[in-house]
Design an enzyme around this catalytic site. Structure first.
Site, PDB file in Angstrom:
ATOM      1  N   GLU A 228      31.702 -26.791 -51.915  1.00 51.01           N
ATOM      2  CA  GLU A 228      32.384 -25.899 -50.781  1.00 51.01           C
ATOM      3  C   GLU A 228      31.563 -25.143 -50.380  1.00 51.01           C
ATOM      4  OE1 GLU A 228      33.910 -23.475 -48.705  1.00 51.01           O
ATOM      5  OE2 GLU A 228      35.549 -23.350 -50.299  1.00 51.01           O
ATOM      6  N   CYS A 262      35.648 -17.890 -46.580  1.00 59.33           N
ATOM      7  CA  CYS A 262      34.516 -18.900 -45.894  1.00 59.33           C
ATOM      8  C   CYS A 262      35.373 -19.587 -44.744  1.00 59.33           C
ATOM      9  CB  CYS A 262      34.249 -20.069 -46.872  1.00 59.33           C
ATOM     10  SG  CYS A 262      35.645 -20.823 -47.776  1.00 59.33           S
TER      11      CYS A 262
END
Length: 454
Positions: A228, A262
């Protein structure tokens, strides 16, 4: 070598920890291997009981754990409390649902009986970031441990106290020694761990560069990895949207965790009809945000986590302005103790500039005027990243268009992008591969075994 814990709000060194030597790492690898042999055979009911105990500890001592987060990486204290509460919810979710997610799946074949079984694979190495120092770990650990795997955590170097606290939580909850362990090691020792045959898989949340290195090392060893990575999330506002709700959420999405997420919104694509009003109000809101001590209840923007991150964000803004972007507010470091940066708004951002092409890990928003949904989608997709996207419209056709055409692992309509234990989380393109959370996430580190009985 030592790992230091530094308060980002003051620059003060809080504590220092010696890194593990080779003998200590070997001891913990052996312990993990032994723990897996037993833990994998524990019934789901026993694992669930232990995971519920971990959730209870998180809730009972959330103020203590939250303060550790705030002092170590600068998150607003109220946000740190929310993070701990979310970890507890994640533990409970997998305690209640893991057995159902992993139950045998019958298959219709020519066999007398055939089915698919999900089995644990062994010790999993988790390389985790500092920005959500508890949640990032628990969203890996809760499903992994409920599956029957065991975890080894290599946490970010600036949050060692959080890393050790998480190990302690699982220990106090009653998990056997070795089921979850923290490794205080330097980044350059990670590849040696990945190569070790006792490590069966790797999960990483981090930067593109780190993800490429970790993914490559795992691939060379033919080991499963879940990555990720970064994001440059789009936030789209169309004329039919609830303007006030979209505006309020846009400010929050841009500045969540002081922009250090993020899935924070980075690039805002606003329809021409509402662009001027949106821009004026957005800049006004960003200017009004209170910057200060993250322990104070009224603070809205805390420090960035490290001096290096602060310098990097400032450099990206300066390069974008030099390339032609126009600065409407912010754009400066706040000099004095701590690592503070002004909430920043850019317009006229060139496509080749860092503010468009890179992940800016701070409270920096780039605003773009678009003619319609088609242009918004074209600009949003013109990115190396594809983690999340948020689109605001009450037009059903536009909603379906955004859901179908945005190149992203997650699309939220009339809501801010967020992680939820009930739904898979992850991206496409250079935002990584694999999924965390939901039923999809718990199956990532399993042997999907086919059983055929004639």
């Amino acid at each position: 070598m030592a790992i230091a814990s530094i308060n980002p709000a003051t620059g003060e060194k809080l504590k220092e920890f010696a890194t593990f030597n080779d003998a200590e790492i070997e001891k913990r690898l052996k312990r993990a291997e032994g723990a897996f042999a037993h833990h994998r055979r524990e019934p789901f009911a026993k694992r669930a009981q232990l995971m519920m105990a971990a959730a209870a500890l998180l809730e009972q001592e959330k103020d203590k754990f939250a303060r550790t987060i705030t002092l170590e990486m600068g998150k607003l204290l109220r946000a740190a409390v929310e993070e701990i509460e979310k970890c507890a919810r994640g533990c409970r979710y997998y305690a209640e649902n893991a057995e159902r997610f992993l139950e045998d799946e019958p298959a219709q074949t020519d066999a007398a009986r055939s089915y698919v079984r999900y089995e644990p694979i062994g010790p999993v190495l988790a390389i985790m970031p500092w920005n959500f120092p508890f949640w990032q770990v628990f969203r890996f650990a809760a499903p992994a441990l409920m599956t029957g795997n065991v975890g080894l955590l290599k946490h970010a170097a600036n949050v060692p106290q959080c890393a050790l606290a998480i190990e302690e939580i699982f220990c106090r909850a009653g998990f056997d020694e070795g089921v979850f362990q923290t490794l205080l090691i330097e980044a350059d020792r990670v590849e040696k761990l990945i190569v070790d045959p006792r490590i069966k898989a790797v999960t990483l949340t981090g930067s593109e560069k780190t993800g490429s290195a970790v993914g490559s090392a795992a691939a060379r060893e033919i080991k499963k990895s879940v990555l990720e990575l970064g994001g440059s999330d789009a936030f789209i506002v169309m004329p039919s949207a609830d303007f006030e709700q979209a505006l309020t959420t846009a400010v929050k999405a841009s500045t969540i965790n002081s922009g250090q997420s993020c899935i924070a919104a980075k690039r805002f694509f606003i329809a021409d009809k509402v662009y001027d009003d949106f821009l004026n109000r957005f800049v006004e809101c960003m200017r009004a945000l209170k910057i200060g001590d993250p322990l104070e209840e009224t603070t809205e923007i805390g420090p960035l986590a490290t001096e290096q991150i602060l310098s990097g964000v400032h450099e990206q803004v300066e390069k974008s302005v030099a390339a032609g972007a126009k600065l409407l507010t912010g754009g400066n470091r706040i000099h004095g103790p701590g690592f503070f940066y002004e909430p920043t708004v850019l317009v006229d951002v060139p496509r080749k500039s860092p503010a468009f092409r890179e992940e800016v890990f701070g409270p920096v928003a780039s605003i773009f005027r678009v003619r319609d949904a088609a242009e918004a989608i074209e600009l949003a997709n013109d990115s190396a990243f594809g983690l999340g996207a948020s689109a605001w419209t009450n037009d059903r056709a536009e909603q379906e268009l955004f859901a179908s055409e945005l190149e992203s692992g997650m699309v939220f309509i009339n809501a801010m992008v967020a992680s939820d234990p009930r739904l898979p989380f992850g991206g496409v393109k250079r935002s990584g591969f694999g999924r965390e959370l939901g039923a999809h996430g718990i199956r990532e580190f399993t042997n999907t075994k086919t059983i055929w009985i004639s």
